[in-house]
Motif scaffolding. Structure first.
Motif, PDB file in Angstrom:
ATOM      1  N   ASN A 182       0.842  -1.200   0.000  1.00  0.00           N
ATOM      2  CA  ASN A 182       0.000   0.000   0.000  1.00  0.00           C
ATOM      3  C   ASN A 182       0.880   1.255   0.000  1.00  0.00           C
ATOM      4  O   ASN A 182       0.783   2.113   0.888  1.00  0.00           O
TER       5      ASN A 182
ATOM      6  N   LEU B 145      -8.729  -5.220   1.358  1.00  0.00           N
ATOM      7  CA  LEU B 145      -8.054  -6.189   2.217  1.00  0.00           C
ATOM      8  C   LEU B 145      -6.745  -6.654   1.580  1.00  0.00           C
ATOM      9  O   LEU B 145      -5.728  -6.821   2.255  1.00  0.00           O
TER      10      LEU B 145
ATOM     11  N   GLY C  59      -1.981  -3.893   0.586  1.00  0.00           N
ATOM     12  CA  GLY C  59      -1.238  -3.789   1.841  1.00  0.00           C
ATOM     13  C   GLY C  59      -1.108  -5.111   2.578  1.00  0.00           C
ATOM     14  O   GLY C  59      -0.637  -5.130   3.711  1.00  0.00           O
ATOM     15  N   SER C  60      -1.518  -6.222   1.961  1.00  0.00           N
ATOM     16  CA  SER C  60      -1.482  -7.500   2.687  1.00  0.00           C
ATOM     17  C   SER C  60      -0.125  -8.208   2.545  1.00  0.00           C
ATOM     18  O   SER C  60       0.017  -9.352   2.952  1.00  0.00           O
TER      19      SER C  60
END
Lengths: 491, 491
Positions: free
Chosen positions: B155, B201, B204-205
């Motif tokens: 992200n 979700l 940025g995971s």
């Protein structure tokens, strides 16, 4: 997903709840629970076993504990203005209303945030912030009544979300109680938050993942001024292309709405907004900002609309006229209720360039189903709100309207759009979800749901269709010779 | 979370991979895998067992199948410019590089989107869209080298994300392959998407949920012009308050950066940007838009900065001067590398009003650790990048720098901020995650991770600390008499 079938003795549940809640916060007689039997999708109704109105987090944790003990499904509820049945009760279940959680906790104009409880009304936030020249941007048409908690559950939008975003773009943090009674703080006042983005996951999760008890929203400065262009078109295709042309120019209008001739003729006699009854479609294009910004953007948009073949343009010359131009659009739903016993409001999205194509296809569907459809679109972001007029007293009329709506949504998916723009899935669009998503995608939804709520006590039967339901829907569509989405066969 | 401990015979894995991939897409000799032993957090290094460079989705599905068969952990990797060790390999694991997935699939200027493979470089998207006057907004300082797939994993942000948002605000859709080889399409070109928000979700995971194979990004029109104010302050407190005042005025600058005297004195001799060496802090405040918009915003910001006590203001009078003013800020990291053998870049966020307080506290920490810290902040969104200077050849020096960084991050949490603004958690900030989140929150992360990847094969050991690790960290903090976060005691 359904865990609402188990038989439980209501008096036992009430007894357990009375240890946690004062009497006036528990409703169990049918006459008291009747107002909760549906949300604004009034065609789906169900009396719940019990309604609770908790006043604080401790009571919510207690209610969830009782629900775990009795394996009682819970339906969270804001103001009940939702349009997809997300707050429809379950017969052997409990409704958890946030009506008494209506406190504005903190307003910080310098940080431009407000912290509120979920039962605070959408417009009440802007009212509270008005003295500082700030407001909360998302403006669903129910904003006078709807609550911020319901907005979070459905990821609500509004006329101005083209420029200012949906709920998910305007909420910075939520505080959540899980089904196990744990408290989670998701997001924060900074732009990014570490870890998986649970905040966005919660927004729009229709009460299936937890109970929200606090919400931090972004406040933005009220634009000093605004003007709107009312543009008429003698051809739907031209109007649709004009919308795409405005956006392609890099302009982001504060709002860009479209109404077809049916809606104009439905609304104009009622509100006298000054709309052109001979136009095949009208557009409302708003600019907001400083006087200079608005002047420049109105000039640029006027140019694009003229080039796109508008037959007439009028620019609001006063705030009073701006509101008059908007009055027609804002009263489209009431106007439908005035000329038709019932109407069914559809909510889907498409890529903007297909606006005209969709309007033409809806015209064909009107003939197929023998029903009139008035088209009111958030055209700038491709969000359609066709209003299908019908008479529920005529046998089979509602079913026809519902099938008409499902056809529109499937067309949206076919064109690369989606089955909901801002109303959520609820119970209404479970079948359409089968068209939008494949089995692997639905299984991912189930797995996530189970990660939060393994026994599926939180709003079961909403939002995500079972694979079995999709298989049945696929078979039904095959038998009707209508299967356009081959993956339905594989469910 | 760690599943990388099982012993597997590399030759068996290579044999299985050769059935799926051409030889040049498999690297297993140490001399070939050496370039992959770390990302830009070079203090954490580990040679992987194997590196794969798949050329298409089919090959990725095949690689994942081999990894499932051998229970081999997978570390996805973009360009390796990450600063938190998110792409650090695992000894008995496989690195999946997206370097060969570098095709621009579709560019649609009228819909203002681009569809790209994950290995496309961030700046290459803007280059491809430049002919239409469009660009991709997020601009991490590594944008020449970093890939959009890596940006999605972390992200990523950049200097202009105050106005234009992080990666999550600029990506509309991703196509993902799950650990089981299923294909998911998340998000879409419309503003809202039905169902749970899996798109946010995923962004940025850090490679823990699936492999992204296609990304649809928003393109925005390039602003016709931009100007920047270079403001000097003789007092840190005044500079901090000036930042809060600009934002509180409702202005959203295109960028609002702050550098302290240490950074100014570090960078000015090197790049000659024209910074005031006597200032205790400088601000760079940029406006972009039409000439009229920029003129108006520069005037408003100048007023606010003067009222806040700026000792000098200079406004760039040409594009050349604007770039000169920026050259100092943009070369802060290289300048640190020039004056110090090593530096440690910290990334945290705080509410804007505490900027001065944090700078003063960092000054105290400099004394405590005997290390110099140069402070370069994305001040407008409260994102701090203190650069701690150290010499890795001095015993214990890195450990001191790391502890210094952890102290800064804990201060961020204490002030209501967070432990990462745009660099992610990776391996670097696992301990700080224990400070940011409680056990229930971390358990929710685990449950979500398990919903996607039950055997934890995708980038295990990154992003989320185990509760055991947090317990140990809590005990260590107690023994140092430093426990500020009581929940650490309960892990």
């Amino acid at each position: 997903m359904d865990s609402g079938s188990k038989q439980v003795d209501p008096t036992e549940v009430v007894k357990a709840l009375r240890r946690i809640l004062p009497r006036h916060c528990i409703l169990s007689d049918a006459e008291d629970t009747r107002p909760y039997e549906c949300d604004s999708l009034t065609t789906y109704r169900q009396l719940p076993m019990i309604v609770t109105l908790p006043e604080n987090e401790e009571q919510i944790i207690g209610i969830l504990q009782v629900c775990r003990q009795f394996q009682l499904p819970i339906v969270p509820r804001g103001a009940g203005t939702g349009l997809s049945g997300g707050a429809m009760p379950i017969a052997n279940g409990l409704v958890l209303s946030t009506a008494k959680l209506n406190r504005l906790i903190r307003l910080d104009p310098s940080a431009r945030v407000a912290v509120v409880q979920p039962g605070v009304r959408n417009l009440a936030i802007s009212d509270a912030a008005a003295h500082a020249g700030l407001y909360y941007a998302p403006d669903p048409s129910s904003q006078l009544a709807c609550t911020i908690g319901g907005n979070v559950a459905e990821n609500a939008g509004g006329v101005h979300c083209l420029k200012y975003g949906l709920t998910v773009h305007n909420v910075l943090r939520v505080r959540v109680i899980t089904i196990d009674g744990d408290i989670l703080e998701l997001g924060g006042e900074s732009l990014d938050a570490p870890g998986l983005d649970l905040l966005s996951l919660f927004i729009g999760s229709e009460g299936m993942l937890g109970i929200v008890t606090e919400i931090t929203v972004k406040l933005i400065p009220k634009a000093p001024t605004a003007q709107v262009i009312l543009a008429s078109f003698d051809d739907i295709q031209k109007a649709g292309n004009a919308v795409a042309a405005v956006i392609a120019q890099g302009i982001i209008p504060a709002a860009l709405e479209m109404m077809d001739q049916t809606s104009v003729r439905m609304v104009e006699p009622f509100v006298k907004a000054g709309y052109d009854l001979n136009a095949k479609a009208i557009l409302l294009c708003e600019a907001d900002g400083t006087i200079e910004e608005v002047g420049e953007e109105i000039a640029r948009m006027s140019q694009v609309l003229n080039d796109a073949g508008a037959s007439a343009l009028r620019v609001s010359f006063s705030e009073q006229e701006r509101l008059k131009f908007w009055s027609g659009r804002k009263n489209a739903f009431p106007a439908a209720g005035r000329i038709s016993p019932d109407y069914y409001s559809v909510d889907g999205t498409i890529p903007r360039q297909h606006l005209a194509q969709v309007l033409l296809a809806i015209g064909q569907m009107e003939k197929k189903y023998g029903l009139v459809c008035a088209n009111v679109f958030h055209a700038g972001d491709g969000n359609l709100h066709p209003l299908i007029l019908f008479d529920a007293n005529q046998e089979g009329s509602f079913e026809k309207a519902e099938a008409f709506g499902a056809d529109i949504l499937e067309l949206c998916v076919e064109l690369g759009g989606s089955i909901t723009g801002e109303h959520g899935v609820g119970v209404e669009k479970l079948n359409s979800m089968c068209v939008q998503f494949n089995a692997a995608e639905l299984n991912t939804f189930f797995a996530l749901k189970a990660a939060f709520d393994p026994k599926s006590l939180l709003n079961p039967g909403k939002g995500i269709p079972s694979l079995q339901r999709c298989a049945e829907y696929g078979r039904m569509r095959v038998s009707q010779g209508q299967l356009k989405f081959p993956h339905l066969e594989r469910f």
